[in-house]
Design a protein around this motif. Structure first.
Motif, mmCIF file in Angstrom:
data_model
loop_
_atom_site.group_PDB
_atom_site.id
_atom_site.type_symbol
_atom_site.label_atom_id
_atom_site.label_comp_id
_atom_site.label_asym_id
_atom_site.label_seq_id
_atom_site.Cartn_x
_atom_site.Cartn_y
_atom_site.Cartn_z
ATOM 1 N N TYR B 11 0.735 -1.229 -0.145
ATOM 2 C CA TYR B 11 -0.112 -0.057 0.097
ATOM 3 C C TYR B 11 0.945 1.298 0.053
ATOM 4 O O TYR B 11 1.841 1.224 0.723
ATOM 5 C CB TYR B 11 -0.797 0.109 1.348
ATOM 6 N N GLU B 18 -4.597 7.167 -1.800
ATOM 7 C CA GLU B 18 -3.950 5.871 -2.074
ATOM 8 C C GLU B 18 -3.564 5.721 -3.595
ATOM 9 O O GLU B 18 -4.379 5.616 -4.364
ATOM 10 C CB GLU B 18 -5.041 4.776 -1.883
ATOM 11 N N LYS B 21 -2.748 -0.048 -3.766
ATOM 12 C CA LYS B 21 -3.630 -0.737 -2.957
ATOM 13 C C LYS B 21 -3.777 -2.233 -2.761
ATOM 14 O O LYS B 21 -4.119 -2.486 -3.668
ATOM 15 C CB LYS B 21 -5.192 -0.110 -3.192
ATOM 16 N N ASP B 22 -3.153 -2.774 -1.847
ATOM 17 C CA ASP B 22 -3.084 -4.120 -1.898
ATOM 18 C C ASP B 22 -2.446 -4.753 -3.160
ATOM 19 O O ASP B 22 -3.035 -5.733 -3.859
ATOM 20 C CB ASP B 22 -4.439 -4.654 -1.530
#
Lengths: 236, 217
Positions: B11, B18, B21-22
């Motif tokens: 992340y 953001e 993200k993942d």
């Protein structure tokens, strides 16, 4: 008008005949200022680089102090140092007053903030991509710091030469702590002041010409260094 | 055993936005991976995190050899190289710029001479080796950056927009260099670009960075 022409004639005569008194004064001036700038560089350069590269508490205050002290009046430095080195002062036991050492200390104090401040400015001006590139190519923190110093080298040299120019031309501080003792602490600027007072213009003019020549050389060096450091992208 | 890179659930956010993200991907074989995505999708951020220039807010960057995870130390850093979109140029000759990575690794003078010469030949900049690198054109600067990155023989090479802001002629030269590099280096090469045609020509694997995640096309 005649006495001016006569003074210049006599002055050139002294210079061309390499008058011993004249030479001794010039050599002592160069020695005192050279040593003072070397000491100021030894301590000022790492400090300027440190404040240019690292962010820490009190950094802004430190930078403001460097800039403030860049304009230190030489007579104030002379007075402060006199109080410190006089017999009743805290460092009186060292017996340094009216010695070349005291003059070197005074000039070091004057040169130090100039070198720190201009080194700091030169380091800050280095393109941030240099630091990143150095890191991505596998440099250690120390290697990266040296790379940044290398990139800032022209700016740093300008600082050192500017400091030399300032201390060479300074009279107030060294007159107070040096005392203008013939053959011992008498340098170019103090001699010019004294000989002019006495009405002996030959030696004063000869020293004035030499001082002007040194100043011209220093400024020429500054110009050449700045020109060399100002290589820009020609195409992009 | 070859070096591999496993990106695990990373992340990254800037100013509460953001970017990644993942995000996960396993670069498990020597090949050219082309990472595509629109401007601002996080390609550069991804490369900067993978090349250890920045830390992720969360997640892991695992460099593996023989199934062992390597420490993020100087030894590992010297096995990976990133070519930034704005190539940092040292105010010295082209030769000294390319030699930089070798000098800091303590290579001997003769070795440096030989390796730099080869690298400059490879990017066709031999004739400029004694010129100040700040006087090169943008395209030539990029080529010098490539020479500087490959001269240290990285096991993983990241190239961030290697043809951005470069004219058509130099774009073709750089693409040709990268295609030759693909044959020459038995390494993982990860190229971030927004140029689809270029990606098509260069990549063995095509990846898309979208909504903070990477997917294989």
């Amino acid at each position: 008008m005649n006495f001016i022409i006569e003074s210049f004639k006599q002055a050139f005569y002294l210079i061309l005949n390499l008058d011993k008194q004249l030479l001794d004064i010039v050599v002592l001036s160069l020695k005192v200022s050279g040593i003072a700038v070397s000491i100021a560089t030894l301590f000022g350069l790492p400090l300027g680089v440190l404040t240019g590269l690292k962010k820490f508490r009190g950094r802004s205050l430190l930078i403001t102090l460097y800039n403030t002290f860049m304009g230190l009046p030489p007579v104030v430095v002379g007075l402060f140092l006199y109080l410190m080195l006089s017999r009743s002062g805290p460092f009186g036991f060292l017996n340094l007053l009216y010695t070349p050492t005291a003059m070197i200390i005074a000039q070091t104090i004057l040169a130090f903030p100039i070198i720190v401040s201009l080194t700091h400015a030169a380091t800050v001006r280095v393109n941030p991509s240099i630091k990143l590139t150095s890191f991505t190519l596998g440099a250690t923190s120390l290697q990266t710091s040296f790379t940044i110093i290398r990139e800032a080298r022209y700016g740093i040299m300008v600082g050192i030469i500017a400091a030399l120019g300032r201390v060479m031309a300074e009279v107030g501080a060294i007159l107070i702590v040096g005392g203008n003792i013939e053959g011992y602490t008498r340098v170019m600027t103090t001699t010019i002041a004294m000989e002019t007072d006495k009405g002996n213009f030959e030696l004063a003019t000869a020293l004035g010409i030499i001082l002007l020549a040194i100043s011209f050389t220093i400024n020429l060096l500054l110009f050449l260094i700045q020109k060399k450091g100002a290589i820009k992208h020609q195409w992009s | 055993m070859e070096l591999r890179l496993n990106v695990v659930n990373i992340y990254k956010a800037y100013n509460n936005k953001e970017i990644l993200k993942d995000c996960s991907f396993f670069f498990d074989r020597s090949a050219v991976y082309v990472l595509m995505g629109p401007n601002g999708s996080g390609k550069s951020t991804f490369l900067r995190i993978c090349s250890l220039l920045e830390n992720p807010d969360k997640g892991d960057i695992n460099y593996l050899r023989e199934n062992k995870t390597l420490n993020h130390d100087l030894n590992l850093r010297r096995k990976i190289t990133l070519l930034l979109p704005e190539v940092g140029v040292f105010n010295t000759t082209v030769f000294n710029n390319v030699a930089y990575g070798l000098k800091i690794r303590g290579f001997k003078r003769e070795q440096i001479q030989k390796k730099v010469q080869e690298a400059l030949d490879f990017v066709s900049l031999t004739h400029k080796k004694n010129q100040n690198a700040l006087t090169l054109s943008t395209g030539e600067t990029k080529r010098m950056g490539i020479a500087r990155a490959i001269v240290v023989e990285p096991e993983i090479l990241f190239l961030d927009e290697p043809t951005a802001s470069v004219d058509q002629e130099n774009t073709e030269i750089i693409e040709h260099i990268l295609l030759q590099l693909k044959q020459r280096l038995n390494s993982i090469i990860i190229i971030a670009t927004h140029d689809k045609d270029s990606a098509e020509r260069l990549g063995d694997f095509h990846l898309l960075l979208e909504s903070g995640k990477i997917r294989k096309l």
